[in-house]
Design a protein around this motif. Structure first.
Motif, PDB file in Angstrom:
ATOM      1  N   ARG A  17      37.766  47.097  34.743  1.00  0.00           N
ATOM      2  CA  ARG A  17      38.791  47.263  34.899  1.00  0.00           C
ATOM      3  C   ARG A  17      39.719  45.989  34.426  1.00  0.00           C
ATOM      4  O   ARG A  17      41.112  46.294  34.417  1.00  0.00           O
ATOM      5  CB  ARG A  17      39.262  47.798  36.331  1.00  0.00           C
ATOM      6  CG  ARG A  17      38.669  49.266  36.492  1.00  0.00           C
ATOM      7  CD  ARG A  17      38.904  49.683  37.878  1.00  0.00           C
ATOM      8  NE  ARG A  17      38.703  50.898  38.029  1.00  0.00           N
ATOM      9  CZ  ARG A  17      39.425  51.764  38.432  1.00  0.00           C
ATOM     10  NH1 ARG A  17      40.829  51.565  38.591  1.00  0.00           N
ATOM     11  NH2 ARG A  17      39.239  53.131  38.545  1.00  0.00           N
ATOM     12  N   MET A  18      39.506  44.981  34.187  1.00  0.00           N
ATOM     13  CA  MET A  18      40.048  43.572  33.764  1.00  0.00           C
ATOM     14  C   MET A  18      39.705  43.340  32.309  1.00  0.00           C
ATOM     15  O   MET A  18      38.813  42.687  31.963  1.00  0.00           O
ATOM     16  CB  MET A  18      39.604  42.654  34.703  1.00  0.00           C
ATOM     17  CG  MET A  18      40.377  42.550  36.005  1.00  0.00           C
ATOM     18  SD  MET A  18      39.670  41.327  36.889  1.00  0.00           S
ATOM     19  CE  MET A  18      40.693  40.103  36.422  1.00  0.00           C
ATOM     20  N   ASN A  19      40.020  44.340  31.458  1.00  0.00           N
ATOM     21  CA  ASN A  19      39.760  44.410  30.283  1.00  0.00           C
ATOM     22  C   ASN A  19      41.036  44.337  29.109  1.00  0.00           C
ATOM     23  O   ASN A  19      41.042  44.930  27.942  1.00  0.00           O
ATOM     24  CB  ASN A  19      38.900  45.638  29.723  1.00  0.00           C
ATOM     25  CG  ASN A  19      39.755  46.946  30.188  1.00  0.00           C
ATOM     26  OD1 ASN A  19      40.870  47.023  30.543  1.00  0.00           O
ATOM     27  ND2 ASN A  19      39.099  48.054  29.473  1.00  0.00           N
ATOM     28  N   LYS A  20      42.060  43.651  29.732  1.00  0.00           N
ATOM     29  CA  LYS A  20      43.235  43.735  28.958  1.00  0.00           C
ATOM     30  C   LYS A  20      43.368  42.408  28.036  1.00  0.00           C
ATOM     31  O   LYS A  20      42.891  41.539  28.384  1.00  0.00           O
ATOM     32  CB  LYS A  20      44.513  43.577  29.782  1.00  0.00           C
ATOM     33  CG  LYS A  20      44.493  44.745  30.952  1.00  0.00           C
ATOM     34  CD  LYS A  20      45.041  45.999  30.365  1.00  0.00           C
ATOM     35  CE  LYS A  20      44.923  47.194  31.457  1.00  0.00           C
ATOM     36  NZ  LYS A  20      43.360  47.181  32.061  1.00  0.00           N
ATOM     37  N   VAL A  21      44.207  42.605  26.936  1.00  0.00           N
ATOM     38  CA  VAL A  21      44.631  41.713  26.149  1.00  0.00           C
ATOM     39  C   VAL A  21      45.862  41.052  26.702  1.00  0.00           C
ATOM     40  O   VAL A  21      46.951  41.955  26.827  1.00  0.00           O
ATOM     41  CB  VAL A  21      44.752  41.787  24.401  1.00  0.00           C
ATOM     42  CG1 VAL A  21      45.292  40.646  23.703  1.00  0.00           C
ATOM     43  CG2 VAL A  21      43.478  42.306  23.858  1.00  0.00           C
ATOM     44  N   THR A  43      38.160  34.550  35.137  1.00  0.00           N
ATOM     45  CA  THR A  43      38.663  35.817  35.412  1.00  0.00           C
ATOM     46  C   THR A  43      40.119  35.884  34.137  1.00  0.00           C
ATOM     47  O   THR A  43      40.567  36.951  34.110  1.00  0.00           O
ATOM     48  CB  THR A  43      39.674  35.649  36.588  1.00  0.00           C
ATOM     49  OG1 THR A  43      40.141  34.333  36.806  1.00  0.00           O
ATOM     50  CG2 THR A  43      38.829  35.997  37.741  1.00  0.00           C
ATOM     51  N   GLU A  44      39.834  34.743  33.316  1.00  0.00           N
ATOM     52  CA  GLU A  44      40.733  34.866  32.090  1.00  0.00           C
ATOM     53  C   GLU A  44      40.451  33.936  31.121  1.00  0.00           C
ATOM     54  O   GLU A  44      39.671  32.791  31.507  1.00  0.00           O
ATOM     55  CB  GLU A  44      42.328  34.525  32.535  1.00  0.00           C
ATOM     56  CG  GLU A  44      43.259  35.050  31.523  1.00  0.00           C
ATOM     57  CD  GLU A  44      44.743  34.624  32.420  1.00  0.00           C
ATOM     58  OE1 GLU A  44      44.984  35.208  33.117  1.00  0.00           O
ATOM     59  OE2 GLU A  44      45.126  33.776  31.631  1.00  0.00           O
ATOM     60  N   THR A  77      42.573  42.517  39.111  1.00  0.00           N
ATOM     61  CA  THR A  77      43.382  41.360  38.971  1.00  0.00           C
ATOM     62  C   THR A  77      42.528  40.289  39.442  1.00  0.00           C
ATOM     63  O   THR A  77      41.575  40.429  40.454  1.00  0.00           O
ATOM     64  CB  THR A  77      44.702  41.344  40.032  1.00  0.00           C
ATOM     65  OG1 THR A  77      44.290  41.278  41.361  1.00  0.00           O
ATOM     66  CG2 THR A  77      45.642  42.574  39.594  1.00  0.00           C
ATOM     67  N   THR A  78      42.926  38.979  39.023  1.00  0.00           N
ATOM     68  CA  THR A  78      42.309  37.853  39.595  1.00  0.00           C
ATOM     69  C   THR A  78      42.570  37.529  41.122  1.00  0.00           C
ATOM     70  O   THR A  78      41.485  36.964  41.662  1.00  0.00           O
ATOM     71  CB  THR A  78      43.308  36.476  38.874  1.00  0.00           C
ATOM     72  OG1 THR A  78      42.747  36.544  37.600  1.00  0.00           O
ATOM     73  CG2 THR A  78      42.698  34.987  39.049  1.00  0.00           C
ATOM     74  N   VAL A 128      37.623  31.509  39.160  1.00  0.00           N
ATOM     75  CA  VAL A 128      37.625  31.605  40.922  1.00  0.00           C
ATOM     76  C   VAL A 128      36.328  30.881  41.269  1.00  0.00           C
ATOM     77  O   VAL A 128      35.297  31.161  40.770  1.00  0.00           O
ATOM     78  CB  VAL A 128      37.276  33.201  41.305  1.00  0.00           C
ATOM     79  CG1 VAL A 128      37.344  33.217  42.766  1.00  0.00           C
ATOM     80  CG2 VAL A 128      38.544  33.913  40.976  1.00  0.00           C
ATOM     81  N   LEU A 129      36.721  29.702  42.106  1.00  0.00           N
ATOM     82  CA  LEU A 129      35.397  28.927  42.695  1.00  0.00           C
ATOM     83  C   LEU A 129      35.024  29.816  43.961  1.00  0.00           C
ATOM     84  O   LEU A 129      35.326  30.625  44.308  1.00  0.00           O
ATOM     85  CB  LEU A 129      35.982  27.709  42.938  1.00  0.00           C
ATOM     86  CG  LEU A 129      36.661  26.984  41.596  1.00  0.00           C
ATOM     87  CD1 LEU A 129      36.945  25.449  41.924  1.00  0.00           C
ATOM     88  CD2 LEU A 129      35.503  26.824  40.502  1.00  0.00           C
ATOM     89  N   ALA A 130      33.753  28.932  44.185  1.00  0.00           N
ATOM     90  CA  ALA A 130      33.229  29.656  45.308  1.00  0.00           C
ATOM     91  C   ALA A 130      34.030  29.994  46.764  1.00  0.00           C
ATOM     92  O   ALA A 130      33.494  30.787  47.393  1.00  0.00           O
ATOM     93  CB  ALA A 130      31.751  28.779  45.688  1.00  0.00           C
ATOM     94  N   ASP A 131      34.954  29.221  46.926  1.00  0.00           N
ATOM     95  CA  ASP A 131      35.549  29.458  48.230  1.00  0.00           C
ATOM     96  C   ASP A 131      36.952  30.432  47.826  1.00  0.00           C
ATOM     97  O   ASP A 131      37.663  30.732  48.708  1.00  0.00           O
ATOM     98  CB  ASP A 131      36.185  28.176  48.634  1.00  0.00           C
ATOM     99  CG  ASP A 131      37.120  27.544  47.819  1.00  0.00           C
ATOM    100  OD1 ASP A 131      37.368  27.905  46.563  1.00  0.00           O
ATOM    101  OD2 ASP A 131      37.709  26.382  48.044  1.00  0.00           O
TER     102      ASP A 131
END
Lengths: 466, 466
Positions: free
Chosen positions: B104-108, B216-217, B60-61, B179-182
């Protein structure tokens, strides 16, 4: 609303110094007259006029660099100015400063017909550019309503009626030259049609409204003037039916060059203003670009779609005179709208939503307009889900102005809730700043970080976007 | 060459801490085995393998955010990993750290057929996505050679054979979540087809190779599967003649979907490998997408262009079986090339120049290759001015490897001198860093400033691009 980045503090001494230096350096290419300064601030809608302290007309990139370096040293704002047709206060000078007018940097520097590109200075207008290009068989397709400057169009990520086929400014610029906050000059890319060489500074500058750098040269993608053009019109009983026709058109991959919607209020205005006799129901206007056979086939295919979705009065043609006649209503839309309430000023909105949400959003908008009592036609670049309402407002009436602002807020939020944007093609400027956080959330923090990194003194068009 | 930004210092304690925490938190979704770590570093060309310390498979994100926040706290690098098919060392871990594998983050997550868009996780591959979409009548057109992940394709601003018609990744993504650096999560835009709301962070993230944020998306633009497809082939006496045909095709605005050039060395390889009997001279392969009548007209128009420019053996078809046969040489090009020197490894270059310079650059390249003695076919996405040479190098021979590297330098500079880029679609990674300053000069300083602002600890894929 407070700015995310504090405006530079107005400093009378710095302004006097800068003004003196610029007048000495640029002679009659630097002016401080009152009315001229006011003409170089926002003039096109409800946003107040905030004039710069001085207007300068550079002729070269080196001169722009010199001006910006001076402004940087003295911490004085610089505001790039094209033709002043932006709609969200982009050319205002809330902290004073130097308006850089690009009227004298309006040359075509090179045309490369084999590569379908050209290199221009930012001050050239789109009409002037296309006039220049005519003999080459090429054209630049981006067409916001006004005869804006190419630099201004890039800075606001403009588009217009052709965007459904040719994209927006972001899709039609290969690279840029820009002056950064300290006066240094960068080039964001080469002339190759594609590149994966590092961060896309071209796209970062496009739509940044001069807040990250001042655009001084643009390499544009050109397109061949189509062999044939066909135009079509069709009336629809409802906006929903018209939107359904648009969705089918887009989904079938029909390469429509333009697909514009006029709602019933706009059609009524056009009938009155241009002596037309169109049915006063929503109207779609289309244009197809291609080969003779292609544009015929496309217009006919759209005819079938129109029939299926309840359209009536479908007509199409390839003759230039007939095309002009069919599109008359669209060409006159703005002036026709103004006649609905003489003396009133237009408040123009610019929402863009996914096409599947367009019919609902337009219906809700019409309902809300009825509730507010404003006369307000709606015109849409519907192939992109983008539509404008043009509220006719008595600017002397505080009540009306407040009500109009409240409507803009309501509509901006409606678009955002529908996975859309409060500004499809007019930029953020000052007018849309209140909605940016709602639309983009934490992404705005990243924008602030980028702005602070590239312009730590906040001298590049301060008070815009962020 | 030294990095513009210092790599994070490897800290054995921090690595041990991080490894321990991740193993406890993710169980068998965190691994530190030797061969697995090596598989998650660069494997595809001459660039050395620099494995990460640990590989993690988030789902997940929120999990990605958690990993990045942890890495940020401990100042440990994170390197996003899709399928490992990048060509310039993008997945290497020169300062160790955490490889985030998106398998594992390979969904439509959603398909919106009316809006021609879909929302996907970054780990889905382009083939899997198009298989998923098949029943909707839509497809995602970007097709680099490998079955890469969509996230990786975005990160490297990939394109491929369809780019001449459908653009590159930058043209086919509506918005991103990153997702940013922090560890904070941003969304760069809404689903509207166009927007002028602030800085174009979507395009800034595309091509940034994970150095500014971890994607992530993705919200992707889709296109209707064309009603009809036609394919054509034609041989030309010289590369110049073939390029002239390409220029005329592009200039006439023929909406070609693909236009690929195989040079004589590549054609010879294909004849040998696939049992074809093509004339061993430069070959153009084309594809047209449109209506039945449209693709027929387009193929025939190209036939006239081919005749005018000295083409021979022109053939075209709309039958799927025949199309496969005509394009056989292109489909097998990579494997055919490898058979020219069994055991050798491919060094792949990726220059892109304005089309008007293409013939000269390809001729100079062939001459230089003859001089170096390498067996090296050339394949080009010539509608975009992009061509690859595939040098077959004995990696055991220090001399050959050095000569190959010198050739890459020479060719990169040739492209830059011709207003082109050293990297049309493969990104910068580690391999093209030496040429970025030459190509973009002061613009690279602006990139460094942006990187430092968004990732002050330099933990996001450090040592890449800058």
């Amino acid at each position: 609303m407070t700015d995310r980045l504090p405006l530079p503090v107005r400093d009378a001494d710095a302004t006097a110094t800068i003004t003196g230096i610029l007048k000495q350096r640029f002679g009659d290419r630097a002016e401080t007259g009152d009315s001229l300064r006011r003409q170089h601030a926002h003039t096109t809608t409800w946003i107040g006029n905030q004039p710069p302290d001085i207007v300068v007309w550079p002729e070269t990139t080196a001169e722009v660099s010199e001006i910006v370096a001076l402004a940087h040293h003295h911490r004085v704002p610089v505001i790039p100015f094209g033709t002043g047709t932006s709609l969200e206060g982009q050319v205002n000078a809330p902290a004073g400063g130097i308006s850089i007018d690009f009227a004298r940097m309006n040359k075509v520097l090179a045309v490369h017909p084999e590569d379908l590109d050209c290199v221009v200075q930012p001050g050239i207008t789109r009409v002037a550019l296309n006039t220049y290009l005519r003999d080459t068989g090429l054209f630049f397709p981006i067409d916001p309503g006004a005869d804006a400057s190419i630099g201004g169009m890039a800075a606001t990520r403009a588009s217009g009626t052709n965007a459904v086929r040719y994209g927006t400014m972001k899709d039609n610029i290969l690279s840029l030259e820009a002056v950064l906050a300290d006066g240094s000059v960068i080039r964001t890319g080469q002339r190759a049609k594609k590149s994966s060489a590092g961060y896309d500074l071209t796209r970062l500058m496009i739509g940044a409204e001069g807040t990250l750098g001042i655009i001084t040269e643009l390499t544009l993608r050109l397109h061949g003037i189509p062999e044939a053009i066909s135009s079509a019109v069709c009336s629809f009983p409802t906006v929903e039916a018209a939107c359904q026709a648009v969705i089918m058109t887009v989904q079938m991959g029909l390469p429509v060059a333009r697909i514009e919607l006029l709602d019933e209020v706009q059609v009524r205005a056009c009938n009155g203003h241009s002596g037309l006799t169109l049915p006063e129901t929503p109207l779609l206007l289309l244009e197809f670009h291609g080969t003779d056979a292609g544009v015929r086939e496309q217009a006919e295919t759209f005819g079938s779609i129109a029939e299926e979705t309840g359209g009536t009065g479908f007509e199409w043609t390839t003759s230039p005179e007939e095309r002009t006649r069919l599109w008359q209503a669209r060409h006159d839309a703005y002036w026709a709208a103004l006649t609905l309430r003489p003396g009133a000023s237009p408040f123009v909105t610019d929402t863009c939503v996914p096409i599947s949400r367009l019919a609902d959003c337009m219906a809700a908008t019409r309902e809300k307009l009825t509730e507010t009592g404003f006369i307000a036609p709606i015109v849409g670049h519907v192939g992109d889900g983008n539509f404008h309402t043009l509220l006719l407002v008595d600017m002397e009436s505080v009540d009306e102005v407040e009500k109009a602002k409240a409507f803009v807020s309501w509509l901006s939020r409606l678009a955002i809730e529908n996975d859309g944007t409060c500004t499809g093609e007019h930029g953020v400027g000052q007018g849309k700043k209140p909605y940016l956080d709602e639309e983009l959330g934490g992404a705005v923090d990243a924008m602030v970080a980028i702005k602070a990194a590239l312009d730590p003194r906040n001298i590049l068009n301060p008070g815009k976007i962020l």
